[in-house]
Design a protein around this motif. Sequence first.
Motif, PDB file in Angstrom:
ATOM      1  N   ARG A  64       0.816  -1.209   0.000  1.00  0.00           N
ATOM      2  CA  ARG A  64       0.000   0.000   0.000  1.00  0.00           C
ATOM      3  C   ARG A  64       0.854   1.265   0.000  1.00  0.00           C
ATOM      4  O   ARG A  64       1.953   1.293   0.541  1.00  0.00           O
ATOM      5  N   SER A  91     -14.732   2.528   5.412  1.00  0.00           N
ATOM      6  CA  SER A  91     -14.571   3.379   4.241  1.00  0.00           C
ATOM      7  C   SER A  91     -15.807   3.220   3.366  1.00  0.00           C
ATOM      8  O   SER A  91     -16.628   2.337   3.581  1.00  0.00           O
ATOM      9  N   ASN A 200      -7.798  -1.035  -5.118  1.00  0.00           N
ATOM     10  CA  ASN A 200      -8.513  -0.710  -3.888  1.00  0.00           C
ATOM     11  C   ASN A 200      -7.819   0.452  -3.187  1.00  0.00           C
ATOM     12  O   ASN A 200      -6.592   0.518  -3.133  1.00  0.00           O
ATOM     13  N   GLY A 202      -8.593   2.919   0.526  1.00  0.00           N
ATOM     14  CA  GLY A 202      -9.462   3.089   1.675  1.00  0.00           C
ATOM     15  C   GLY A 202      -8.748   3.773   2.820  1.00  0.00           C
ATOM     16  O   GLY A 202      -7.637   4.282   2.664  1.00  0.00           O
ATOM     17  N   PRO A 204      -7.416   2.921   6.373  1.00  0.00           N
ATOM     18  CA  PRO A 204      -7.127   1.947   7.426  1.00  0.00           C
ATOM     19  C   PRO A 204      -7.085   2.590   8.804  1.00  0.00           C
ATOM     20  O   PRO A 204      -6.677   3.738   8.964  1.00  0.00           O
ATOM     21  N   GLY A 224      -3.633   3.044  -0.456  1.00  0.00           N
ATOM     22  CA  GLY A 224      -4.114   2.173  -1.526  1.00  0.00           C
ATOM     23  C   GLY A 224      -3.000   1.762  -2.453  1.00  0.00           C
ATOM     24  O   GLY A 224      -1.814   1.836  -2.122  1.00  0.00           O
ATOM     25  N   VAL A 253      -4.914  -4.861   2.607  1.00  0.00           N
ATOM     26  CA  VAL A 253      -5.869  -4.041   3.358  1.00  0.00           C
ATOM     27  C   VAL A 253      -5.744  -4.356   4.845  1.00  0.00           C
ATOM     28  O   VAL A 253      -5.057  -5.295   5.244  1.00  0.00           O
ATOM     29  N   HIS A 257     -10.443  -0.370   6.136  1.00  0.00           N
ATOM     30  CA  HIS A 257     -10.676  -0.448   4.699  1.00  0.00           C
ATOM     31  C   HIS A 257     -12.075  -1.002   4.383  1.00  0.00           C
ATOM     32  O   HIS A 257     -12.558  -0.848   3.261  1.00  0.00           O
ATOM     33  N   SER A 260     -14.699  -0.157   1.457  1.00  0.00           N
ATOM     34  CA  SER A 260     -14.039   0.564   0.359  1.00  0.00           C
ATOM     35  C   SER A 260     -14.254  -0.178  -0.956  1.00  0.00           C
ATOM     36  O   SER A 260     -14.488  -1.383  -0.977  1.00  0.00           O
TER      37      SER A 260
END
Length: 320
Positions: A64, A91, A200, A202, A204, A224, A253, A257, A260
């Motif tokens: 990420r 998210s 993806n 989001g 966290p 992401g 993730v 998340h 999301s």
Amino acid sequence: MYFDGAAEWELEFRRSDVASLAAVAQGLGLDQAAHPPGFSAKPPAAPPSPSASTQGWSDGVDSRLLKTLANYPRDHDILMRIGELNGGGCSAALVGRRLVLTAAHCIAWAGEEGYEHTLRMRRSGGDSPWGTVTFNQYYWSYHWTANDCQMGRPYECWQHDWALGVLSEEAWAAAGRGTPGWMGYQVSHQFNLMLAISHNDGYPACGFPDSPMGCMADPNEAWGESIFFGKTATGFEFPHDGVPALYRTSSDVSGGHSGSPNWTHHFGENGPYAIGILTAHRCDTCVNEQDPSIKSHPSAFRGMTPWLAEFIAAKRVQCP
């Protein structure tokens, strides 16, 4: 199920009615993404190097990227359509001017359906450019509460883990920025999902073993994937109308998340398109996971099935 801020109702929708409204929406192009006034797409920023750590997810590596305002503009093509739900607990993504797509477990908890859910679009630390908005009604599947899925969320319930929130008519007026853009939505069949077309992003939560490295130093930020590297999918299960209602990707993730979007540009230039909703993960850092398929693809998404796409379309017509 439907909650209007005062009472919970069980509603039935005739498939033919929902499909008719969906056809109207598609004819008007309402299944496509929309940009806020004055928006102009910018070329994506060059991705920083991913970090490698046993705090990661797929195959024990967390790839990420931290997406602050310093690296990604406030009106970033993807990030301005994704928000932090309930102060960081989950998210969500906008899929209409007033429609918020997220996971049912973020909305319909055991005995907590009356909670006032809040949304901050494109939050970045202390910056919330579109302010804080609240839902005035929301929908989720009858199966989510009828089967007590909200009580512990057993695996077979993940296929029902979707919710659609509805914002007020004037939700975006107070911020004075107009309306943030929203995502389109498309049903993605199994073959497409296997082509590494999706991503993806989001919000966290921080302070957990599977949180991204650096999260505590930069809380309430979007994290992401690089758009240059799509994620593959596997683990297709629970077909609804011939489309898997649950699948797993190699996305990285962690808690927060949830809800999301799994998004893609695969279906044309009028994206991005939401094709799934993050529901859960099959292992944490996945370092000790014995199943290689789960270790490499731990993140479970509730797929955009035909009925859910039709339902979103119907609500776009009813709640413009």
